[in-house]
Write a protein that holds these residues in place. Structure first.
Motif, mmCIF file in Angstrom:
data_model
loop_
_atom_site.group_PDB
_atom_site.id
_atom_site.type_symbol
_atom_site.label_atom_id
_atom_site.label_comp_id
_atom_site.label_asym_id
_atom_site.label_seq_id
_atom_site.Cartn_x
_atom_site.Cartn_y
_atom_site.Cartn_z
ATOM 1 N N GLU A 65 58.466 126.607 72.698
ATOM 2 C CA GLU A 65 59.309 127.173 71.642
ATOM 3 C C GLU A 65 60.022 128.449 72.084
ATOM 4 O O GLU A 65 61.211 128.637 71.812
ATOM 5 N N LYS A 69 64.096 129.062 72.389
ATOM 6 C CA LYS A 69 64.745 130.194 71.707
ATOM 7 C C LYS A 69 65.499 131.056 72.710
ATOM 8 O O LYS A 69 66.640 131.488 72.458
ATOM 9 N N THR A 114 59.337 116.545 68.966
ATOM 10 C CA THR A 114 59.097 117.965 68.704
ATOM 11 C C THR A 114 60.140 118.829 69.400
ATOM 12 O O THR A 114 60.608 119.836 68.839
ATOM 13 N N ILE A 118 62.481 121.690 67.656
ATOM 14 C CA ILE A 118 62.517 123.101 68.061
ATOM 15 C C ILE A 118 63.953 123.543 68.349
ATOM 16 O O ILE A 118 64.394 124.612 67.911
ATOM 17 N N LYS A 121 65.754 123.925 65.110
ATOM 18 C CA LYS A 121 65.238 125.079 64.366
ATOM 19 C C LYS A 121 65.942 126.377 64.757
ATOM 20 O O LYS A 121 66.284 127.192 63.888
#
Length: 258
Positions: A65, A69, A114, A118, A121
């Motif tokens: 994650e 980011k 997933t 991510i 997101k």
């Protein structure tokens, strides 16, 4: 269609991701190529830069994650915005459920499903602030139909279509569209590398897989050209597709017609 747009494409060191990156660059986009295979990623990105394209390589594990980011933060730092996210990273393993390694199942779900979650997101706050954006998720015909031996792949791709629909609903008034591309069998190393496993599962020789296993399912009797997918992705990321959202778009040579 995407001139001046900023795109991130995961799984971009080879195959579909690299082909889409090239098409976007050829049409004036600036592209961040992201992949776990750093050596191949840098090699391909350097080649594209030498051809005069504006692009950047970022090594990323899409299941990490913080790494995802950071990838998105670096993109915005470099280019000032993020217009397109293509969640494309994936892998394949073919084996019956009884012998399918549980850790391999978890790994495939983590990378394809997933990982797409991510990426989405952390892209959404930027796109919402811009009131504009395109998210593409790489699904598959195996996201709408089953195929024996592909428990993890089918599960991940069905999940991606669900994720696509939810994301489209949550962003419907934000100038963002979210779609899943569902290709049939494309002539890529990923598909070619499946031939031995498919032959084992179906009890045929490797050289018989196309004629005896795959072509009977494909009315056009051919593997898709990777450019078929890249060109459609280009359309979905253009202003011409502003009303197309929440869709699982099949590009399959007629596979799912029957």
């Amino acid at each position: 269609m995407v001139k001046g747009k900023i795109a991130i494409i995961t799984g971009a060191a080879s195959g579909i991701g690299l082909a889409i990156a090239k098409v976007f660059l050829e049409n004036g986009a600036k592209v961040v190529l992201a992949d776990l295979n750093e050596d191949k990623l840098i090699q391909e990105t350097d080649t594209l830069k030498a051809q005069g394209y504006d692009c950047m390589a970022i090594k990323v594990n899409v299941t990490d994650e913080q790494a995802v980011k950071s990838m998105i933060d670096k993109t915005v730092e470099q280019y000032g915005r993020l217009d397109i996210l293509f969640n494309n990273a994936g892998l394949q393993h073919v084996e019956s459920i009884e012998s399918f390694p549980t850790e391999k199942f978890r790994q495939m779900i983590d990378i394809m499903l997933t990982g797409s979650f991510i990426g989405t997101k952390y892209a959404l706050p930027i796109m919402k602030q811009q009131q504009a954006g395109r998210i593409l998720n790489m699904a598959s015909i195996n996201g709408v139909i089953g195929f024996a031996g592909k428990a993890a792949y089918n599960s991940a791709k069905h999940g991606i279509i669900g994720l696509t629909k939810v994301t489209a609903l949550e962003t419907a008034t934000e100038g963002i569209t979210v779609n899943a591309i569902c290709p049939g069998y494309i002539d890529t190393p990923l598909v070619r590398n499946q031939m031995a496993d498919l032959a084992k599962e179906r009890g045929v020789e490797v050289e018989q897989v196309l004629e005896e296993v795959l072509y009977p399912l494909i009315p056009q009797k051919r593997l898709l050209d990777i450019k078929d997918i890249a060109d459609y992705a280009l359309f979905l990321c253009s202003d011409s597709a502003k009303s197309v959202t929440g869709q699982a778009i099949l590009i399959d040579g007629g596979y799912t017609v029957q």
